[in-house]
Design an enzyme around this catalytic site. Structure first.
Site, short mmCIF file in Angstrom:
data_model
loop_
_atom_site.label_atom_id
_atom_site.label_comp_id
_atom_site.label_asym_id
_atom_site.label_seq_id
_atom_site.Cartn_x
_atom_site.Cartn_y
_atom_site.Cartn_z
N HIS A 54 0.81 -1.22 0.00
CA HIS A 54 0.00 0.00 0.00
C HIS A 54 0.84 1.28 0.00
O HIS A 54 0.32 2.36 -0.22
CB HIS A 54 -1.04 -0.02 1.13
CG HIS A 54 -0.51 0.22 2.51
ND1 HIS A 54 -0.33 -0.78 3.42
CD2 HIS A 54 -0.13 1.35 3.13
CE1 HIS A 54 0.13 -0.28 4.55
NE2 HIS A 54 0.27 1.01 4.40
N ASP B 142 0.12 -7.68 1.32
CA ASP B 142 0.53 -6.28 1.49
C ASP B 142 2.06 -6.12 1.56
O ASP B 142 2.56 -5.36 2.36
CB ASP B 142 -0.14 -5.67 2.73
CG ASP B 142 -0.18 -4.14 2.66
OD1 ASP B 142 0.37 -3.59 1.68
OD2 ASP B 142 -0.75 -3.51 3.56
N SER C 195 4.54 2.66 7.79
CA SER C 195 4.22 1.51 6.93
C SER C 195 5.42 1.08 6.12
O SER C 195 6.06 1.90 5.48
CB SER C 195 3.08 1.85 5.98
OG SER C 195 1.87 1.81 6.66
#
Lengths: 276, 367
Positions: free
Chosen positions: B92, B122, B200
């Protein structure tokens, strides 16, 4: 793992046993520093304490009946935490976790689910006692530690179910002690322990634990403009729990004292009427 | 007499042990300079591995209301996993990027090239063409031996603040998390170390400075850290990365059927013999399930305020193991490779028990 058994033996009242336990403890300490390469001492302590206390922490799922847009009834679920205090299956939690609930379900660390009933309530301090009818071997009570000697800066562990995520461990330090915190109109936590360990909705009723694995508080409230953790959590000190516990376990002393009072008042009125 | 001698002897032992114990506790304090052992460890790990964590800026181009071109920037983190310049990050982070800019710890900026990506877990791998001497790679640890309570360190780029260290403990293990496309991710590591937007793709490390997870998501009503962060375990990364580098994608095995969980209440209402399992809703034409003879649903039934599709096979066991939910079936299949054969036990039409062999194929890819 080795150390855990030794700590127990050193607690035994027998003098020789205590001495031997001490020797074993020290030997195990030496042995540990020799072999433990991957984990620091602080980590080992946290891991051991979590393994000790996790079986005593429970997840409380509450069900109340709510109605949707079309007035179809559906069960609205909430969740909170609690910890076992007696081998009979008494569990301490917050009153706001169990208030107004139709159904209470307790999930133990092993995943087994048990229906629970409310045994006692202490509205002024937001504490409640509930009970499950589980066999003794499934019930692992946690020791209530002293909350008087708690020092700002000491390590604390919080175990609970934030947002329903069962058996979550968070750690931090004691930020402040002896605060009186007004939580709502009727509830004031006297002598609250403030911590920066992450406390979130769902942690309510769960234990705050010291590095010895003893319960020093009941996680109850947070200060937060957002409704989730910002690093300011409050716990009811374990002394309060210790004081209230006998009254919560059995309502009889209270009933008996009310009856006695009523009898006395009756006698007084009877005596007055005889005099007049 | 004997008792006295024994007492003296044991007290001597205790005394010696105490001395030893005292010696042991004082010696490390002398070596560290005014910081505790734990602090020393944090400092060492940060010094050793922080250069292996990079900032990733993804630049995409959008058009505003008047169709003017407006560049949009997103930031994330990544970790260098080998000296050739391969960087592990989240899918992402790089999802919508038209250009990737990687900033190393020394401040130098490099153009990143997408090597491979996997939306289901992911994870993504990108590559920069930087000279080897500027690259520090991160050793991979083992996420299967983690314990709750163990210290973890997160290094990343929260809110664009590069090379930020935050610490905490492992809060829980074996959590499940849904990826953005709805696929269930397993064995997720939960931590109370502060993870924020921008972290992230960054590294979650153990106290030895080895990578144990990729920080991926947080649970938060506010959008910032509330002490509940989630990381993809490094075991998943170890499985995927070689294939992502070699092929650019991860070939998942595929059964070619839509399944849903059969709950006992529904099974009782509609009178099925099986009460738990995975109900086949529909099969893809000439997919593996259809080839093996699995049957999809034929009629819609309203139970309460839900509609379920009935008439399809109910899978109750896979390779001899009983299954409870549709996710059990999906997860067991995901551990296989394309070309493997699985044995399913099914209830045909809800009544008759049958055993089928399905040859798994490679899942067709979008794009």
């Amino acid at each position: 793992m080795l150390c855990r058994g030794e700590v127990k033996t050193s607690r035994s009242p027998n003098g020789l046993g205590a001495g031997l336990g001490l020797v074993f403890l020290i030997i195990s300490l030496i042995w540990e520093t020799g072999t433990a390469a991957a984990l620091t001492k602080s980590e080992e302590n946290t891991i051991r304490v979590f393994q000790q206390v996790a079986p005593g922490v429970v997840n409380i799922t509450t069900t109340a009946v709510a109605y949707d847009f079309f007035f179809n009834p559906y069960p609205a679920e909430g969740s909170g935490s609690g910890f076992i205090v007696t081998e009979e299956g008494h569990i301490v939690t917050n009153l706001h976790v169990v208030r107004d609930q139709v159904e209470l379900e307790v999930t133990l660390a092993d995943g087994s689910k048990w229906p629970a009933r409310v045994v006692g309530k202490a509205p002024a301090s937001d504490l409640a006692l509930i009970k499950i009818e589980a066999p003794r071997e499934a019930v692992k009570p946690l020791p209530l530690g002293p909350s008087k000697g708690v020092q700002v800066g000491q390590k604390v562990l919080a175990v609970g179910s934030p947002f329903g995520l069962g058996h979550t461990l968070t750690t931090g330090t004691v930020s402040s002690v002896g605060r009186d915190v007004r939580v709502s109109r009727e509830v004031v936590i006297r002598g609250a322990i403030q911590t920066n360990a992450a406390i979130n909705p769902g942690n309510s009723g769960g234990p705050l634990i010291n590095s010895q694995g003893e319960v020093i508080g009941v996680n109850t409230a947070i200060f937060s403009p957002t409704g989730a953790n910002v690093g300011i959590g409050f716990a009811i000190p374990s002394e309060t729990v210790r004081q209230l516990l006998p009254g919560l376990v059995s309502p009889w002393p209270r009933v008996v004292s009310w009856v006695l009072a009523a009898v006395l008042v009756g006698l007084f009125v009877w005596w007055l009427r005889r005099r007049l | 007499m004997r008792a006295v001698a024994g007492l003296v002897g044991s007290s001597l032992i205790v005394g010696f042990a105490l001395l030893l114990g005292l010696n042991l506790s004082t010696s490390p304090a002398g070596s560290s300079l005014a910081v505790t052992e734990d602090e020393q460890n944090n400092i060492e790990v940060y010094r050793a591995v922080a250069p292996a964590v990079v900032n990733i800026t993804s630049i995409s181009v959008e058009r505003d209301f008047f169709f003017n071109i407006v560049p949009r920037q997103g930031t994330g983190s990544g970790c260098i996993i080998n000296p050739e310049g391969y960087i592990l990050t989240n899918h992402h982070v790089i999802e919508d990027a038209q250009r990737l800019e990687v900033t190393l710890a020394d401040g130098s900026k490099w153009r990143g090239k997408l090597v491979g990506t996997d939306p289901d877990s992911d994870l993504a791998v990108i590559k920069i063409e930087a000279p080897r001497e500027r690259l520090v790679s991160l050793p991979m640890g083992d996420s299967n031996t983690l314990l709750v309570g163990q210290k973890v360190l997160a290094i990343g780029n929260p809110f664009g603040l590069g090379q930020t260290l935050s610490t905490g403990v492992v809060s829980s293990l074996k959590r499940t998390l849904r990826a953005r496309n709805g696929v269930l991710m397993e064995d997720i590591v939960q931590t109370d170390a502060s993870i924020n937007p921008g972290n992230s793709g960054g590294a979650l490390l153990d106290s030895s400075g080895r990578l144990i997870g990729v920080n991926t998501a947080i649970f938060s009503p506010t959008g910032a850290s509330v002490g509940i962060g989630f990381a993809i375990p490094v075991s998943t990364a170890k499985r995927l990365v070689p294939e992502l580098i070699a092929k650019g994608y991860y070939a998942y095995p595929w059964i070619g059927a839509t399944v849903t969980t059969l709950v006992p209440e529904d099974a009782r209402v509609v009178g099925l013999a099986a009460d738990r399992g995975a109900l086949i809703v529909e099969t893809v034409r000439s997919g593996p399930a259809a080839k093996a003879g699995l049957q999809g649903g034929t009629r819609r039934v309203r139970v309460g305020n839900r509609i379920i599709i009935l008439g399809g096979d109910v899978v109750v066991a896979i390779d001899g193991r009983k299954l409870e939910t549709a996710d059990d079936l999906i997860n067991t299949i995901r551990e296989k490779r394309p070309g493997d054969t699985i044995t399913l036990e099914v209830y045909r039409g809800g009544l008759q028990r049958d055993r089928l062999q399905v040859l798994l194929e490679e899942r067709p890819r979008q794009r």
